[in-house]
Design an enzyme around this catalytic site. Structure first.
Site, PDB file in Angstrom:
ATOM      1  N   LYS A   1     150.182  94.578  -4.320  1.00  0.00           N
ATOM      2  CA  LYS A   1     150.774  94.997  -5.464  1.00  0.00           C
ATOM      3  C   LYS A   1     149.739  94.740  -6.450  1.00  0.00           C
ATOM      4  CE  LYS A   1     155.257  93.118  -4.202  1.00  0.00           C
ATOM      5  NZ  LYS A   1     155.647  94.271  -3.511  1.00  0.00           N
TER       6      LYS A   1
ATOM      7  N   LYS B   1     153.807 100.900   0.741  1.00  0.00           N
ATOM      8  CA  LYS B   1     154.492 101.557  -0.454  1.00  0.00           C
ATOM      9  C   LYS B   1     153.895 101.260  -1.992  1.00  0.00           C
ATOM     10  CE  LYS B   1     157.526  98.291  -2.845  1.00  0.00           C
ATOM     11  NZ  LYS B   1     157.051  97.152  -2.471  1.00  0.00           N
TER      12      LYS B   1
ATOM     13  N   GLY C   1     161.985  95.737  -1.121  1.00  0.00           N
ATOM     14  CA  GLY C   1     163.037  95.669  -0.344  1.00  0.00           C
ATOM     15  C   GLY C   1     164.301  95.200  -0.854  1.00  0.00           C
ATOM     16  N   ASN C   2     164.189  94.043  -1.386  1.00  0.00           N
ATOM     17  CA  ASN C   2     165.313  93.162  -1.838  1.00  0.00           C
ATOM     18  C   ASN C   2     166.304  94.280  -2.842  1.00  0.00           C
ATOM     19  OD1 ASN C   2     165.089  90.652  -0.684  1.00  0.00           O
ATOM     20  ND2 ASN C   2     163.246  90.377  -1.974  1.00  0.00           N
TER      21      ASN C   2
ATOM     22  N   LYS D   1     150.313  96.009  10.503  1.00  0.00           N
ATOM     23  CA  LYS D   1     151.711  96.117  10.068  1.00  0.00           C
ATOM     24  C   LYS D   1     152.827  95.848  11.041  1.00  0.00           C
ATOM     25  CE  LYS D   1     154.653  97.258   6.841  1.00  0.00           C
ATOM     26  NZ  LYS D   1     155.040  95.934   5.589  1.00  0.00           N
TER      27      LYS D   1
HETATM   28  P1  ADP Z   1     158.744  93.507  -2.119  1.00  0.00           P
HETATM   29  O1  ADP Z   1     159.700  93.538  -0.667  1.00  0.00           O
HETATM   30  O2  ADP Z   1     159.247  93.676  -3.281  1.00  0.00           O
HETATM   31  O3  ADP Z   1     157.542  94.649  -1.847  1.00  0.00           O
HETATM   32  P2  ADP Z   1     157.002  91.509  -0.783  1.00  0.00           P
HETATM   33  O4  ADP Z   1     157.825  90.295  -0.330  1.00  0.00           O
HETATM   34  O5  ADP Z   1     156.147  92.155  -0.476  1.00  0.00           O
HETATM   35  O6  ADP Z   1     157.979  92.272  -2.147  1.00  0.00           O
HETATM   36  O7  ADP Z   1     156.249  90.657  -2.180  1.00  0.00           O
HETATM   37  C1  ADP Z   1     156.924  89.686  -3.294  1.00  0.00           C
HETATM   38  C2  ADP Z   1     156.683  88.498  -2.717  1.00  0.00           C
HETATM   39  O8  ADP Z   1     155.259  87.880  -3.014  1.00  0.00           O
HETATM   40  C3  ADP Z   1     157.413  87.153  -3.780  1.00  0.00           C
HETATM   41  O9  ADP Z   1     158.840  87.112  -3.236  1.00  0.00           O
HETATM   42  C4  ADP Z   1     156.594  85.999  -3.405  1.00  0.00           C
HETATM   43  O10 ADP Z   1     157.195  85.047  -2.525  1.00  0.00           O
HETATM   44  C5  ADP Z   1     155.334  86.346  -2.788  1.00  0.00           C
HETATM   45  N1  ADP Z   1     153.990  85.789  -3.611  1.00  0.00           N
HETATM   46  C6  ADP Z   1     152.923  85.747  -3.085  1.00  0.00           C
HETATM   47  N2  ADP Z   1     151.944  85.435  -3.843  1.00  0.00           N
HETATM   48  C7  ADP Z   1     152.358  85.551  -5.023  1.00  0.00           C
HETATM   49  C8  ADP Z   1     152.060  85.287  -6.553  1.00  0.00           C
HETATM   50  N3  ADP Z   1     150.625  84.703  -6.531  1.00  0.00           N
HETATM   51  N4  ADP Z   1     152.965  85.457  -7.472  1.00  0.00           N
HETATM   52  C9  ADP Z   1     153.970  85.896  -7.177  1.00  0.00           C
HETATM   53  N5  ADP Z   1     154.582  86.126  -5.952  1.00  0.00           N
HETATM   54  C10 ADP Z   1     153.711  85.763  -4.720  1.00  0.00           C
HETATM   55 MG    MG Z   2     159.657  91.805   0.642  1.00  0.00          MG
END
Ligand code: ADP
Ligand code: MG
Length: 307
Positions: free
Chosen positions: A269, A207, A9-10, A126
Site C-alpha cells: 500500500k 491490487k 478484502g474486508n 503469493k
Molecule cells: P486489505 O485487505 O485491505 O488490502 P491488508 O490486510 O492487506 O488489507 O492490510 C491491512 C492490514 O495491514 C491492517 O489490518 C494491519 O493489520 C496491517 N498493518 C501492518 N503494518 C501496519 C502499519 N504500519 N500500519 C497500519 N496497519 C498495518
Molecule cells: Mg486483508
C-alpha cells in the site's frame, strides 16, 4: 475530483465468512459508504481485492475436477472480477437510486500486462486457495504447483509480478467521464504480450500496485486505499504504536527500509502511494472505509505527499 479507490478484502467479505447473505450485506454497507462520494459529485473508478472469492472459485474447481476440467488461475481471476463487479455494481446502483441519482455503474473485466521475465516468476510468494495436509503434497506437486508450508499445513504459492500496463485503460478513461467504473479487480488478469496475442499467465498481481498504475494512467486527482485500519502506524501492534496523519514519501521510503510496513499487508500500500505521488505530484490517502468521505477531504486517514 477524479478519484481511484482501492478497496480491501474486508469491504467485500468478512474474514472466514462463507455465507452469501453476509457477503451481500457487507457489499451493501460498502456501497452505502461510497455513494456519499458519488453524490457529492466525485467521479470514481473502483478497484478491489479478490482473495477469498478467487480462493472459493479455485476450491470449487478442485472439488469438482473429475466432472469439469479446472480452468487456469487467470480464468478464475476473470470469474472473480465478474462476480465481485456484479455484487458491487448492483449494490451501488441500488444505493444511488435510493438517493435519487442516476449515475450509471459499470464493471470492466481487465487484463494487466506483466513482464514474462519478471523475477517473481522464479520466486512465487503469493499464497492462494485451500490449506493441504503433508500427505497431499506429492500429488499436488504433479500438477506443477509450488507449495509453501505454514505451521503444519501446505498452501499453493504463485508469482506476484509487477503490473506494467492496463490493456483496457482507454475504455475505462472514457467510461469514467459519465459512469462509476469497477475494474482491475484482484489486481487484474495477468497477461504477457506475445506478438499480437495477450496470453494469460498463472499469478496474482498486487491490487494496490495495480490501483496505483490505474490512478496514474487515468490521471486522477486523488488515489485512496481503503482498508480495515484508520491509517498508517509506526510501530504497529506495539504498545507505542502511533498513527501518522501525514507521511512524506522520503519518510515512507525510510520507514519501508526500517521494516515498519510488512510485505504482505501495509508494504504494497505504501509502495503504491509512493508511486502515485512521485509520478503525479498529487496526494494519496490510506484510510478506513468508514472514513471515506472525510479521508477524501484530507481530514481522516494518513495522507501521503511529496517531501
Ligand atoms: P486489505 O485487505 O485491505 O488490502 P491488508 O490486510 O492487506 O488489507 O492490510 C491491512 C492490514 O495491514 C491492517 O489490518 C494491519 O493489520 C496491517 N498493518 C501492518 N503494518 C501496519 C502499519 N504500519 N500500519 C497500519 N496497519 C498495518
Ligand atoms: Mg486483508
Amino acid at each position: 475530483m477524479k478519484i481511484v479507490i482501492a478497496l480491501g478484502g474486508n469491504a467485500l467479505q468478512k474474514p472466514g465468512s462463507q455465507d452469501f447473505n453476509t457477503y451481500k450485506t457487507t457489499v451493501a454497507q460498502t456501497a452505502h459508504q461510497l455513494a456519499g462520494l458519488i453524490i457529492s459529485g466525485h467521479r470514481l473508478t473502483i478497484t478491489h481485492g479478490n482473495g477469498p472469492q478467487v480462493g472459493d472459485i479455485f476450491l470449487q474447481q478442485e472439488i469438482s475436477a473429475k466432472q469439469v476440467t479446472p480452468r487456469p488461475l487467470y480464468v478464475c481471476g476473470a470469474e472473480s472480477q465478474g462476480q465481485i463487479g456484479y455484487m458491487l455494481q448492483s449494490a451501488l446502483q441500488c444505493e444511488l437510486a435510493k438517493r435519487g441519482s442516476s449515475v450509471p455503474v459499470v464493471t470492466v473485466i481487465s487484463q494487466v500486462v506483466v513482464d514474462k521475465n519478471d523475477p517473481a516468476f522464479k520466486n512465487p510468494t503469493k499464497p492462494i486457495g485451500a490449506f493441504y495436509s503433508p500427505r497431499s503434497v506429492p500429488k499436488l506437486k504433479t500438477k506443477g504447483w509450488v507449495l509453501s508450508k505454514t505451521d503444519k499445513k501446505y498452501r499453493r504459492v504463485v508469482p506476484s509480478p509487477r503490473p506494467l500496463e492496463i490493456v483496457e485503460v482507454d475504455a475505462i478513461n472514457t467510461l469514467m467521464e459519465t459512469c462509476v467504473v469497477i475494474t482491475c479487480g484482484g489486481g487484474g488478469i495477468p497477461v504477457i504480450r506475445e506478438d499480437d496475442e495477450l496470453i494469460g499467465v498463472e499469478g496474482v498481481i498486487d491490487k494496490d500496485l495495480c490501483g496505483a498504475l490505474l490512478a496514474i494512467k487515468l490521471n486522477v486527482d486523488l488515489f485512496m486505499i481503503l482498508t480495515d485500519v484508520d491509517g498508517v502506524y509506526l510501530n504497529y501492534g506495539k504498545p507505542d504504536a502511533k498513527k501518522l496523519d501525514v507521511l512524506t514519501i522520503s519518510d515512507a521510503n525510510r520507514f519501508l527500509s526500517e521494516e515498519q510496513f510488512p510485505p504482505g499487508s501495509m508494504g504494497p500500500k505504501i509502495e503504491a502511494c509512493i508511486q502515485f505521488v512521485q509520478e503525479t505530484r498529487r496526494t494519496a490517502v490510506i484510510a478506513s472505509l468508514e472514513n471515506v468521505v472525510s479521508a477524501s477531504e484530507g481530514v481522516a486517514g494518513t495522507t501521503i505527499l511529496l517531501g
